[in-house]
Write a protein that holds these residues in place. Structure first.
Motif, short mmCIF file in Angstrom:
data_model
loop_
_atom_site.label_atom_id
_atom_site.label_comp_id
_atom_site.label_asym_id
_atom_site.label_seq_id
_atom_site.Cartn_x
_atom_site.Cartn_y
_atom_site.Cartn_z
N CYS A 140 33.55 -4.86 37.00
CA CYS A 140 33.04 -3.83 36.08
C CYS A 140 31.51 -3.84 36.05
O CYS A 140 30.89 -2.79 35.99
CB CYS A 140 33.59 -4.06 34.67
SG CYS A 140 35.39 -3.90 34.58
N ASP A 183 29.46 -4.43 33.70
CA ASP A 183 29.11 -3.55 32.58
C ASP A 183 27.68 -3.72 32.11
O ASP A 183 26.95 -2.75 31.98
CB ASP A 183 30.09 -3.79 31.43
CG ASP A 183 30.09 -2.68 30.43
OD1 ASP A 183 29.31 -1.73 30.58
OD2 ASP A 183 30.88 -2.76 29.48
N GLU A 213 36.62 5.25 33.49
CA GLU A 213 37.99 5.28 32.95
C GLU A 213 38.72 3.98 33.27
O GLU A 213 39.48 3.46 32.44
CB GLU A 213 38.76 6.49 33.49
CG GLU A 213 38.29 7.80 32.93
CD GLU A 213 38.41 7.88 31.41
OE1 GLU A 213 39.43 7.42 30.85
OE2 GLU A 213 37.47 8.39 30.78
N ARG A 223 37.59 1.31 30.86
CA ARG A 223 38.24 1.50 29.55
C ARG A 223 39.67 0.97 29.56
O ARG A 223 40.11 0.33 28.61
CB ARG A 223 38.22 2.97 29.15
CG ARG A 223 36.95 3.38 28.43
CD ARG A 223 37.02 4.78 27.85
NE ARG A 223 36.64 5.82 28.79
CZ ARG A 223 35.41 6.03 29.21
NH1 ARG A 223 34.42 5.26 28.81
NH2 ARG A 223 35.15 7.00 30.06
N SER A 224 40.39 1.23 30.65
CA SER A 224 41.78 0.76 30.72
C SER A 224 41.86 -0.76 30.78
O SER A 224 42.82 -1.35 30.29
CB SER A 224 42.50 1.39 31.92
OG SER A 224 42.08 0.83 33.14
N LYS A 257 39.17 -2.98 29.70
CA LYS A 257 38.37 -3.67 28.68
C LYS A 257 38.48 -3.09 27.28
O LYS A 257 38.02 -3.71 26.33
CB LYS A 257 36.89 -3.67 29.09
CG LYS A 257 36.60 -4.27 30.45
CD LYS A 257 36.74 -5.76 30.44
CE LYS A 257 36.29 -6.35 31.78
NZ LYS A 257 36.32 -7.80 31.75
N GLY A 258 39.02 -1.87 27.16
CA GLY A 258 39.16 -1.27 25.83
C GLY A 258 38.26 -0.05 25.66
O GLY A 258 37.39 0.23 26.49
N PRO A 259 38.47 0.68 24.56
CA PRO A 259 37.82 1.98 24.37
C PRO A 259 36.31 1.94 24.16
O PRO A 259 35.63 2.94 24.36
CB PRO A 259 38.51 2.55 23.12
CG PRO A 259 39.04 1.35 22.41
CD PRO A 259 39.37 0.35 23.47
N SER A 260 35.75 0.79 23.80
CA SER A 260 34.30 0.71 23.58
C SER A 260 33.53 0.36 24.86
O SER A 260 32.31 0.24 24.83
CB SER A 260 33.98 -0.31 22.50
OG SER A 260 34.36 -1.61 22.93
N ARG A 261 34.23 0.21 25.95
CA ARG A 261 33.59 -0.13 27.21
C ARG A 261 33.83 0.99 28.22
O ARG A 261 34.79 1.71 28.10
CB ARG A 261 34.17 -1.44 27.75
CG ARG A 261 34.08 -2.62 26.80
CD ARG A 261 32.81 -3.37 26.85
NE ARG A 261 32.54 -4.06 28.08
CZ ARG A 261 32.94 -5.29 28.37
NH1 ARG A 261 33.63 -5.99 27.51
NH2 ARG A 261 32.62 -5.84 29.53
N THR A 289 31.11 -9.99 27.67
CA THR A 289 31.74 -9.97 26.34
C THR A 289 30.90 -10.76 25.34
O THR A 289 30.67 -10.31 24.22
CB THR A 289 33.18 -10.53 26.42
OG1 THR A 289 33.92 -9.73 27.36
CG2 THR A 289 33.85 -10.52 25.07
#
Length: 143
Positions: free
Chosen positions: A14, A16, A44, A47-48, A50-54, A133
């Motif tokens: 990722c 990020d 997308e 998000r799948s 790591k979750g909706p905030s990433r 994280t």
């Protein structure tokens, strides 16, 4: 590259928020061959996983940051959570992951694609104290 006898090193993730752990690992990965290519998960896909905030940074910004590193030859975005199709297409000589992974923790489909190709798999030392994280947690605590 193959025609020139060059070895492709492939890694993915990722990425990020780029931090010293990533930079150290990528520099070491680049030493395993002639070119280091990085597949980054599309927005997308992140998000799948790591979750909706990433992700914190979008795929264009993450690509730009990684491409600016001297150790990196190429960066591409892949839309799926896993890199299986790209592994089969690129057929890298070397695949690198940070030391927080093991052969057993690799995604089984990705591992199968790597083994089918005869790709050499390397797990590079994990630079302790750095994780995206944890970095996000520290930033949130600061505010």
């Amino acid at each position: 590259m193959r025609a020139e006898g060059k070895a492709l090193v492939l890694t993915n993730g990722c990425f990020d928020l780029l931090h010293p752990g990533h930079i150290s690992y990528l520099a070491e990965a680049a030493e395993l061959g002639d070119e280091l290519w990085i597949g980054i998960n599309g927005d997308e896909s992140v998000r799948s996983l790591k979750g909706p905030s990433r992700p914190v940074l979008g795929e264009r910004e993450r690509t730009y940051a990684l491409k600016s590193l001297r150790s990196v030859s190429e960066v591409f975005v892949f839309p799926n959570p896993r890199l299986t199709d790209e592994i089969r297409l690129l057929r890298p000589e070397v695949y690198a992951k940070a030391g927080d992974y093991t052969l057993e923790s690799l995604n089984p489909e990705e591992r199968e694609a790597l083994e089918e190709n005869g790709t050499s798999i390397h797990f590079l030392p994990f630079l302790e104290g750095f994780s995206t994280t944890e970095l996000i947690r520290k930033i949130k605590e600061a505010f």
